[in-house]
Design an enzyme around this catalytic site. Structure first.
Site, short mmCIF file in Angstrom:
data_model
loop_
_atom_site.label_atom_id
_atom_site.label_comp_id
_atom_site.label_asym_id
_atom_site.label_seq_id
_atom_site.Cartn_x
_atom_site.Cartn_y
_atom_site.Cartn_z
N PHE A 152 -4.54 -0.70 -3.26
CA PHE A 152 -5.42 -0.36 -4.37
C PHE A 152 -6.62 0.43 -3.87
CE2 PHE A 152 -8.62 -1.39 -7.70
CZ PHE A 152 -7.96 -0.77 -8.76
N TYR A 153 -7.07 0.15 -2.67
CA TYR A 153 -8.14 0.96 -2.07
C TYR A 153 -7.75 2.44 -2.07
CZ TYR A 153 -10.60 3.35 1.70
OH TYR A 153 -11.29 4.27 2.45
N ALA A 154 -6.55 2.74 -1.53
CA ALA A 154 -6.10 4.13 -1.47
C ALA A 154 -5.95 4.72 -2.87
CB ALA A 154 -4.77 4.20 -0.72
N THR A 156 -7.69 4.00 -5.53
CA THR A 156 -9.00 4.35 -6.09
C THR A 156 -9.53 5.64 -5.47
OG1 THR A 156 -10.24 2.98 -4.50
CG2 THR A 156 -9.59 1.95 -6.58
N LYS A 157 -9.32 5.82 -4.18
CA LYS A 157 -9.82 7.04 -3.53
C LYS A 157 -9.05 8.28 -4.00
CE LYS A 157 -12.80 6.83 -0.92
NZ LYS A 157 -14.26 6.86 -1.19
#
Length: 342
Positions: A152-154, A156-157
């Site tokens: 999910f981090y990736a 969002t970016k």
């Protein structure tokens, strides 16, 4: 004196960026929320070191707070904006995804809205090599498809890249996104491998080695990264007049927008990275071999050709040199100053 706004100024990369700009005579507005994702004292100490370096104006608050960025842009009218503030970390995004939504996506939205109302000469925003996701063709090139993020981090970016492109197209704000590749060095984040490994080795504790050590990372020393960012500040993209984009360039055909890798272009085996820490500390690590963690990828590798084409620069610090500098800093900051037992 030119003014730059750096968000995430008390963070690892933000601190180094601010220090570089202050050394060149820039007036720097540094915004940071000083969140407790990791030890706040480390962030406070980074900020404290910036004040004596030049005209540094700290602003404490969250990028995602409605209207905060609009007010700051209106008041300071920065020529250059370097947006680094974000909730970082692949693994933590599994535990607390909402913090990534708020900080990364809503925070970037607030930056884009402020830039729309008060356009800087150049807007630069941080993305990540994790955006390449399930892509197995290496080295990663900015022109490769990046559709299958694995955390999910990736996600969002990658979303912020799309958001920024739309604003660049609609409002003609020159925008550069840079994808970072495993940045490390002095004043680093405690949640990153180098920090955790060094701490554990010095304390005589085992280290967790994921995927049984069969991982590669394109480790990028922080000074090399900052050199790349500083040079890209002066390479603002321009909207192509006829929609024609040079081969190998990630420049948008419809906007003054570009994505640029900043990486060392030399993937290093995780076992070699650990050996560099052992050499720098003079101690042997006890390895706790573990399977791959969810959301992680086995390898990263940057093609930094576009960075070199645009700026003439290529990162140059070897892993052994960079790790030795980090270990020396860690010993000085934690052991000699007795801030933390080790």
């Amino acid at each position: 004196m030119p003014t730059a706004l750096v968000t995430g100024s008390a963070g690892f990369i933000g601190y180094h960026c601010c220090a570089r700009l202050l050394s060149e005579g820039w007036r720097v507005i540094g915004l940071d929320a000083l969140t407790d994702y990791y030890e706040v004292s480390l962030k406070q100490n980074r900020h404290a070191r910036l004040a004596p370096l030049g005209d540094f104006v700290p602003e404490i608050g969250r990028v995602e707070d409605p209207g905060r960025m609009a007010d700051l842009f209106a008041r300071e009218k920065p020529e250059v904006v370097i947006h680094l503030a974000a909730q970082a970390g692949v693994r933590y995004s599994i535990e607390n995804p909402r913090s990534y939504l708020e900080s990364n996506i809503i925070g970037t939205f607030e930056i884009l809205e402020a830039a729309r109302a008060h356009p800087p000469r150049h807007l630069l925003l941080a993305s990540t090599s994790s955006a390449y996701g399930a892509n197995t063709e290496m080295p990663y090139r900015e022109t490769d498809r990046a559709d299958y993020q694995m955390s999910f981090y990736a996600a969002t970016k990658k979303s912020t890249e799309s958001m920024a492109h739309s604003y660049a197209h609609l409002f003609d704000v020159p925008t550069t996104m840079f994808r970072f590749f495993t940045v490390y060095g002095p004043w680093g984040r405690p949640d990153m491998a180098l920090f955790k490994f060094t701490r554990a080795i010095l304390q005589g504790q085992p280290i967790d080695v994921y995927n049984f050590g069969d991982m590669q990372r394109d480790f990028t020393y922080v000074d090399d990264l900052v050199d790349g960012i500083r040079l890209l500040m002066d390479a603002a993209p321009e909207r192509p007049a006829d929609g024609t984009v040079p081969e190998g360039d990630s420049l948008s055909p419809v906007a003054p927008f570009r994505v640029v890798n900043i990486g060392n272009s030399e993937p290093v085996q995780l076992t070699e990275f650990i050996e560099a820490i052992e050499e720098a500390t003079g101690l042997n690590a006890t390895r706790n071999l573990m399977p791959m963690q969810p959301g992680d990828v086995p390898a990263t590798w940057a093609d930094a050709t576009l960075l070199q084409t645009l700026t003439g620069y290529s990162p140059r610090t070897s892993v052994r040199e960079g790790v030795a500098k980090f270990v020396a800093w860690y010993r000085d900051y934690y052991l000699r100053n007795s801030t933390e037992s080790a």
